[in-house]
Motif scaffolding. Structure first.
Motif, PDB file in Angstrom:
ATOM      1  N   SER A 650       0.803  -1.238   0.000  1.00  0.00           N
ATOM      2  CA  SER A 650       0.000   0.000   0.000  1.00  0.00           C
ATOM      3  C   SER A 650       0.830   1.279   0.000  1.00  0.00           C
ATOM      4  O   SER A 650       0.357   2.328  -0.438  1.00  0.00           O
ATOM      5  N   SER A 651       2.067   1.211   0.477  1.00  0.00           N
ATOM      6  CA  SER A 651       2.889   2.428   0.513  1.00  0.00           C
ATOM      7  C   SER A 651       3.469   2.791  -0.848  1.00  0.00           C
ATOM      8  O   SER A 651       4.009   3.888  -1.030  1.00  0.00           O
ATOM      9  N   CYS A 652       3.344   1.898  -1.821  1.00  0.00           N
ATOM     10  CA  CYS A 652       4.009   2.106  -3.118  1.00  0.00           C
ATOM     11  C   CYS A 652       3.442   3.293  -3.893  1.00  0.00           C
ATOM     12  O   CYS A 652       4.154   3.925  -4.681  1.00  0.00           O
ATOM     13  N   TYR A 653       2.144   3.609  -3.690  1.00  0.00           N
ATOM     14  CA  TYR A 653       1.543   4.684  -4.495  1.00  0.00           C
ATOM     15  C   TYR A 653       2.196   6.032  -4.219  1.00  0.00           C
ATOM     16  O   TYR A 653       2.236   6.917  -5.079  1.00  0.00           O
ATOM     17  N   SER A 654       2.711   6.208  -2.991  1.00  0.00           N
ATOM     18  CA  SER A 654       3.301   7.505  -2.622  1.00  0.00           C
ATOM     19  C   SER A 654       4.807   7.543  -2.831  1.00  0.00           C
ATOM     20  O   SER A 654       5.458   8.535  -2.507  1.00  0.00           O
ATOM     21  N   SER A 655       5.362   6.469  -3.405  1.00  0.00           N
ATOM     22  CA  SER A 655       6.805   6.431  -3.653  1.00  0.00           C
ATOM     23  C   SER A 655       7.176   7.454  -4.723  1.00  0.00           C
ATOM     24  O   SER A 655       6.429   7.661  -5.684  1.00  0.00           O
ATOM     25  N   PRO A 656       8.346   8.098  -4.591  1.00  0.00           N
ATOM     26  CA  PRO A 656       8.796   9.012  -5.656  1.00  0.00           C
ATOM     27  C   PRO A 656       9.220   8.249  -6.919  1.00  0.00           C
ATOM     28  O   PRO A 656       9.415   8.853  -7.972  1.00  0.00           O
ATOM     29  N   ASN A 657       9.356   6.918  -6.808  1.00  0.00           N
ATOM     30  CA  ASN A 657       9.759   6.086  -7.936  1.00  0.00           C
ATOM     31  C   ASN A 657       8.539   5.827  -8.831  1.00  0.00           C
ATOM     32  O   ASN A 657       7.592   5.139  -8.443  1.00  0.00           O
ATOM     33  N   LYS A 658       8.541   6.382 -10.045  1.00  0.00           N
ATOM     34  CA  LYS A 658       7.387   6.252 -10.949  1.00  0.00           C
ATOM     35  C   LYS A 658       7.134   4.801 -11.355  1.00  0.00           C
ATOM     36  O   LYS A 658       5.989   4.394 -11.576  1.00  0.00           O
ATOM     37  N   ALA A 691      -7.671   2.389  -5.238  1.00  0.00           N
ATOM     38  CA  ALA A 691      -7.635   3.119  -6.517  1.00  0.00           C
ATOM     39  C   ALA A 691      -8.012   4.581  -6.324  1.00  0.00           C
ATOM     40  O   ALA A 691      -7.429   5.481  -6.954  1.00  0.00           O
ATOM     41  N   LEU A 692      -8.984   4.854  -5.456  1.00  0.00           N
ATOM     42  CA  LEU A 692      -9.394   6.245  -5.194  1.00  0.00           C
ATOM     43  C   LEU A 692      -8.266   7.047  -4.558  1.00  0.00           C
ATOM     44  O   LEU A 692      -8.082   8.233  -4.864  1.00  0.00           O
ATOM     45  N   VAL A 693      -7.503   6.395  -3.680  1.00  0.00           N
ATOM     46  CA  VAL A 693      -6.363   7.081  -3.043  1.00  0.00           C
ATOM     47  C   VAL A 693      -5.351   7.502  -4.109  1.00  0.00           C
ATOM     48  O   VAL A 693      -4.832   8.623  -4.095  1.00  0.00           O
ATOM     49  N   ILE A 694      -5.079   6.605  -5.058  1.00  0.00           N
ATOM     50  CA  ILE A 694      -4.137   6.933  -6.141  1.00  0.00           C
ATOM     51  C   ILE A 694      -4.700   8.067  -7.000  1.00  0.00           C
ATOM     52  O   ILE A 694      -3.981   9.008  -7.365  1.00  0.00           O
ATOM     53  N   ALA A 695      -5.983   7.978  -7.338  1.00  0.00           N
ATOM     54  CA  ALA A 695      -6.606   8.977  -8.216  1.00  0.00           C
ATOM     55  C   ALA A 695      -6.596  10.367  -7.599  1.00  0.00           C
ATOM     56  O   ALA A 695      -6.525  11.371  -8.314  1.00  0.00           O
ATOM     57  N   GLU A 696      -6.682  10.435  -6.284  1.00  0.00           N
ATOM     58  CA  GLU A 696      -6.705  11.738  -5.590  1.00  0.00           C
ATOM     59  C   GLU A 696      -5.311  12.325  -5.391  1.00  0.00           C
ATOM     60  O   GLU A 696      -5.163  13.523  -5.163  1.00  0.00           O
ATOM     61  N   GLU A 697      -4.300  11.485  -5.459  1.00  0.00           N
ATOM     62  CA  GLU A 697      -2.928  11.921  -5.201  1.00  0.00           C
ATOM     63  C   GLU A 697      -2.433  12.820  -6.333  1.00  0.00           C
ATOM     64  O   GLU A 697      -2.520  12.476  -7.509  1.00  0.00           O
ATOM     65  N   ASN A 699       0.752  13.906  -6.889  1.00  0.00           N
ATOM     66  CA  ASN A 699       2.105  13.634  -7.388  1.00  0.00           C
ATOM     67  C   ASN A 699       2.264  12.236  -7.974  1.00  0.00           C
ATOM     68  O   ASN A 699       3.329  11.645  -7.914  1.00  0.00           O
ATOM     69  N   VAL A 700       1.193  11.734  -8.541  1.00  0.00           N
ATOM     70  CA  VAL A 700       1.237  10.402  -9.143  1.00  0.00           C
ATOM     71  C   VAL A 700       1.464  10.530 -10.654  1.00  0.00           C
ATOM     72  O   VAL A 700       0.904  11.416 -11.295  1.00  0.00           O
ATOM     73  N   ASP A 701       2.288   9.641 -11.185  1.00  0.00           N
ATOM     74  CA  ASP A 701       2.568   9.602 -12.618  1.00  0.00           C
ATOM     75  C   ASP A 701       1.271   9.423 -13.424  1.00  0.00           C
ATOM     76  O   ASP A 701       0.324   8.782 -12.962  1.00  0.00           O
ATOM     77  N   SER A 704       0.105   5.830 -14.050  1.00  0.00           N
ATOM     78  CA  SER A 704      -0.364   5.212 -12.807  1.00  0.00           C
ATOM     79  C   SER A 704      -1.770   5.690 -12.474  1.00  0.00           C
ATOM     80  O   SER A 704      -2.642   4.895 -12.104  1.00  0.00           O
ATOM     81  N   LYS A 705      -1.984   6.988 -12.601  1.00  0.00           N
ATOM     82  CA  LYS A 705      -3.314   7.542 -12.313  1.00  0.00           C
ATOM     83  C   LYS A 705      -4.340   6.985 -13.305  1.00  0.00           C
ATOM     84  O   LYS A 705      -5.466   6.647 -12.925  1.00  0.00           O
ATOM     85  N   PHE A 706      -3.946   6.879 -14.557  1.00  0.00           N
ATOM     86  CA  PHE A 706      -4.860   6.371 -15.574  1.00  0.00           C
ATOM     87  C   PHE A 706      -5.323   4.951 -15.236  1.00  0.00           C
ATOM     88  O   PHE A 706      -6.513   4.639 -15.302  1.00  0.00           O
ATOM     89  N   ARG A 707      -4.398   4.077 -14.856  1.00  0.00           N
ATOM     90  CA  ARG A 707      -4.771   2.691 -14.555  1.00  0.00           C
ATOM     91  C   ARG A 707      -5.666   2.625 -13.312  1.00  0.00           C
ATOM     92  O   ARG A 707      -6.594   1.803 -13.261  1.00  0.00           O
ATOM     93  N   ALA A 708      -5.405   3.487 -12.351  1.00  0.00           N
ATOM     94  CA  ALA A 708      -6.270   3.521 -11.166  1.00  0.00           C
ATOM     95  C   ALA A 708      -7.680   3.964 -11.549  1.00  0.00           C
ATOM     96  O   ALA A 708      -8.673   3.408 -11.069  1.00  0.00           O
ATOM     97  N   LEU A 709      -7.787   4.961 -12.423  1.00  0.00           N
ATOM     98  CA  LEU A 709      -9.098   5.452 -12.859  1.00  0.00           C
ATOM     99  C   LEU A 709      -9.847   4.395 -13.676  1.00  0.00           C
ATOM    100  O   LEU A 709     -11.068   4.259 -13.566  1.00  0.00           O
ATOM    101  N   VAL A 710      -9.122   3.641 -14.496  1.00  0.00           N
ATOM    102  CA  VAL A 710      -9.749   2.554 -15.255  1.00  0.00           C
ATOM    103  C   VAL A 710     -10.303   1.505 -14.292  1.00  0.00           C
ATOM    104  O   VAL A 710     -11.396   0.960 -14.496  1.00  0.00           O
ATOM    105  N   ALA A 711      -9.553   1.217 -13.232  1.00  0.00           N
ATOM    106  CA  ALA A 711     -10.031   0.271 -12.217  1.00  0.00           C
ATOM    107  C   ALA A 711     -11.317   0.782 -11.576  1.00  0.00           C
ATOM    108  O   ALA A 711     -12.286   0.030 -11.399  1.00  0.00           O
ATOM    109  N   ILE A 712     -11.352   2.079 -11.240  1.00  0.00           N
ATOM    110  CA  ILE A 712     -12.542   2.672 -10.623  1.00  0.00           C
ATOM    111  C   ILE A 712     -13.737   2.559 -11.570  1.00  0.00           C
ATOM    112  O   ILE A 712     -14.829   2.124 -11.186  1.00  0.00           O
TER     113      ILE A 712
END
Length: 759
Positions: A650-658, A691-697, A699-701, A704-712
């Motif tokens: 779960s911590s991976c979404y906030s990693s600076p590593n794209k 997925a919502l957490v990623i979509a709201e972030e 500083n997400v690539d 990454s945001k696109f795939r989270a939104l597709v999941a939603i």
């Protein structure tokens, strides 16, 4: 190209059909049967005067609309010279006696077009756009059942006796009697063609442009990618060769997953079949049946080969555009006989297959050649392209009922009725859609004042285009929302690997262990290093994944390293695990270790995600877990451990590593597909929240945001959590995404926004 492969060349052409040649049936040594949009089935026999060629033998007349699938009945008491079963757009299955050329049975029962026929121990089994399979015995329908929720496009019988179907719902299904024993998920669009590959499994051809070889367990043994459009047909030969036919006007020949030859045609290839001797028969939209051979003594003579080359050249010329103009519309060299009117005046002339620009030289009174004209970088932006052809419009059409979005090309100069007819035939859709398609075309091309012609007659069925007030049992075309990116079908994997770099890093770490007296016992021996190199060699050779094997000691070696090597050194070992789970044999061998009480994969996940986690370990391990989605045999394990796996990473979404962000989003997306299929509301809720957490972030690539939104979007559309998403203010997320400057983020945002308004 491999040295032992002999290239195919034209053997002969079979001319007689008056419209698209649609289906092929190889009738043992007796001949070849073919079907067409011209409503006929034609039978061709070897020409006694020239064994290279086939001559027309019989024309079978009885269908009232175009004919598609065919199957051969071997000679028996009832049919001494064999028989043919044919299926048509007229919803009929007809049985023909080849001795007389007469129709002997008319099988009525399907409600819509018959798309496939096969034989099963004397019974006839037919498939239809009406979603049913029917079994016929002695001219009577003895049973039928709904086999898919969308049109069935293909059916084959396995040597073991089961049936396999392919459908517009993107899946294959394995049937034992009327019971579905397995569903094959992986294609992203309609499954159009099926064939048995001897001793290996099932081949499938799809509108998504790919060909897949499946084990009967559901594993994808091989994927063949090379066609640039819909793949309509597939067949295999005992030699191991595979042939496919496509909308991209080519028949491709494959060996061990690699395309070894592509044969150009002057039109799309509706069907392609092998003869017993390895020759190939193709059915083309130009109405011609062609036979191709690798036997030198059967190749067509030079005049026939030149004639075919000319057909290809002419066809390409008819499709080619120069400077926004059709090449065939350009004047020939004779236009240079007419003097120019002013100095510098330009004229584009057709020379062979090219357009050449000339400028008028006023002083010398002649045309000076400037050079060849090509389309500029912006020319293709003026009009939409489909399969390399420009149109005034290319519409997305949503048929609904779970079927994929279809592309409908249209030019304003075309007759909308003729366009609708051709398109429905090409897409294997019922003619009941015709009026809806016509009105859809007129509405979306701005032709509101077009006079609907009630006297119009369908050239295939003879029926009127529109009967006012007639009810339709089908929902209106495009009445349902059209979504650009959802629902997601199939799983994503990380299959690119730098194997040489991985081995180099393992060798480097092994040398470090050898030089450390305290850790020397953890190092690999020379035979173990050699074995690791052999494992990597097998993994590199992806074209032989369907037949290459591993031993238990190979898996044991990798697991030994995972368990014993220092935490800082195991990331290249996990990277080999990531790639190896994509190999069907390795995946099967590893499964028993995963299902054991001491689950090695879960233990590794716990070890590498413990704070402080090493980024390289996190990246390789999350990608290894994501790749497990490739193989359905891991679905139960992935489902059971879903909560623990998502929490661990779960911590991976906030990693600076794209790369880490993208890997986590991909894991989320794959889980959304799996849990929708499993109808697990609790699991879907957890994936939705992640997925919502990623979509709201912020500083997400983008990816990454696109795939989270597709999941939603997929979870809202096909899952059980739309209400929960609305409660979690998904509307705001959709609105923000829709306002994005990134096109695909804005598109998926619009998709989700539609779902928030859906009642």
């Amino acid at each position: 190209m491999e040295l032992d492969y002999k290239e195919y060349q034209l053997r002969c052409e079979l001319r007689g059909h008056e419209d698209d040649a649609r289906g092929i049936c190889v009738c043992g040594n007796a001949g070849i049967a073919t079907s067409s949009w011209d409503r006929t089935v034609r039978f061709w026999s070897l020409d006694p005067s020239d064994q290279r060629k086939y001559a027309p033998s019989k024309i079978l007349l009885g269908h009232t609309s175009f004919v598609g699938p065919l199957v051969w009945i071997s000679p028996n008491e009832e049919f001494p010279e064999g028989g043919i079963v044919s299926g048509g757009m007229d919803t009929l299955v007809l049985v023909w006696d080849l001795r007389t050329g007469e129709k002997v049975q008319t099988l009525e029962g399907h409600k819509l077009q018959v798309t496939a026929v096969t034989l099963d121990d004397g019974d006839i089994v037919s498939a239809s756009v009406d979603c049913t399979l029917r079994r016929w015995r002695n001219g009577q329908s003895i049973e039928y059942w709904e086999a898919h929720k969308a049109a069935i496009q293909a059916v084959v019988k396995l040597p073991s006796g089961e049936l396999v179907t392919g459908s517009s719902d993107t899946t294959l299904k394995l049937w034992r009697g009327k019971s579905c024993v397995h569903t094959f998920v992986g294609h992203s669009d309609t499954v159009r063609g099926l064939a048995v590959m001897s001793s290996l499994g099932i081949l499938s051809a799809s509108h998504d442009g790919s060909i897949r070889l499946w084990a009967l367990s559901g594993e994808v043994l091989m994927e063949m990618v090379g066609h640039t459009s819909i793949v309509y047909s597939i067949d295999s030969h005992l030699s191991g060769l595979v042939v496919s036919g496509s909308e991209d006007c080519s028949a491709k020949i494959w060996k061990d997953g690699v395309c070894v030859q592509s044969i150009e045609h002057p039109g799309c290839i509706w069907d392609a079949k092998f003869l017993d001797n390895g020759d190939i028969v193709t059915a083309c939209s130009d109405g011609v049946i062609r036979i191709w051979t690798s036997h030198q003594d059967k190749i067509a003579d030079s005049l026939e080969l030149e004639s075919y080359a000319s057909q290809i050249s002419q066809y390409k010329r008819s499709r080619k555009r120069v400077g926004g103009l059709k090449l065939e519309d350009l004047p020939g060299l004779e236009a240079l006989q007419v003097p120019g009117t002013s100095d510098g005046q330009t004229k584009v002339i057709r020379e062979g297959d090219n357009g050449v620009a000339y400028a008028w030289n006023l002083r010398e009174q002649k045309w000076d050649k400037i050079g060849e004209v090509v389309d500029g970088p912006d020319d293709n932006m003026k009009r939409p392209l489909l399969d390399g052809i420009e149109y005034d419009y290319v519409f997305d059409v949503d048929i609904g009922d779970g079927e994929p979005i279809r592309k409908l090309p249209y030019n304003r100069s075309d007759n909308p009725y003729a366009t609708a007819d051709k398109w429905l035939l090409k897409e294997n859709l019922p003619t009941a859609y015709r009026q809806q398609i016509v009105e859809f075309i007129l509405q979306n091309s701005g032709q509101k004042n077009f006079n609907l012609d009630s006297s119009f007659r369908d050239p295939y069925t003879g029926s009127n285009a529109y009967i006012p007030g007639e009810p339709s049992s089908l929902s209106a075309v495009a009445a349902k929302p059209t979504f650009k990116h959802i629902p997601k079908k199939g799983m994503l994997v990380f299959d690119v690997a730098q194997f040489d770099g991985i081995l180099k890093k393992i060798t480097e770490f092994n040398n470090a262990l050898l030089s450390d007296p305290e850790k020397q016992k953890l190092s690999l021996t020379e035979p173990e290093l050699s074995r690791l190199g052999a494992i990597v060699k097998i993994l590199k050779d992806t074209s032989h994944y369907h037949c290459s094997k591993f031993a238990d000691i190979d898996v044991a070696l990798l697991l030994k390293l995972l368990n014993s090597w220092p935490l800082a050194m195991i990331f290249p070992v996990i990277d080999i695990l990531r790639t190896s789970v994509l190999h069907p044999d390795w995946a099967t061998l590893l499964l028993k270790h995963v299902e054991a009480e001491n689950d090695v994969v879960m233990e590794t996940i716990k070890k590498v995600t413990k704070d402080p986690a090493i980024p390289a370990n996190l990246l390789t391990s999350i990608r290894a877990v994501t790749n497990l989605f490739k193989n359905p045999c891991y679905y139960n394990w992935l489902h059971k451990n879903c909560s623990e796996i998502l929490d661990a990473f779960s911590s991976c979404y906030s990693s600076p590593n794209k790369n880490l962000q993208l890997s986590y989003s991909t894991l989320i997306l794959n889980y959304s597909v799996l849990l929708i299929e499993r109808k697990d509301e609790q699991g879907q809720s957890q994936v939705l929240s992640a997925a919502l957490v990623i979509a709201e972030e912020e500083n997400v690539d983008v990816d990454s945001k696109f795939r989270a939104l597709v999941a939603i979007g997929s979870l809202m559309l096909e899952g059980l959590v739309r209400r929960i998403a609305l409660e979690l203010d998904v509307e705001s997320i959709a609105k923000a995404a829709k306002a994005s400057k990134e096109a695909k983020i804005a598109e998926i945002g619009a998709d989700i926004e539609v779902l928030t308004r859906k009642s």
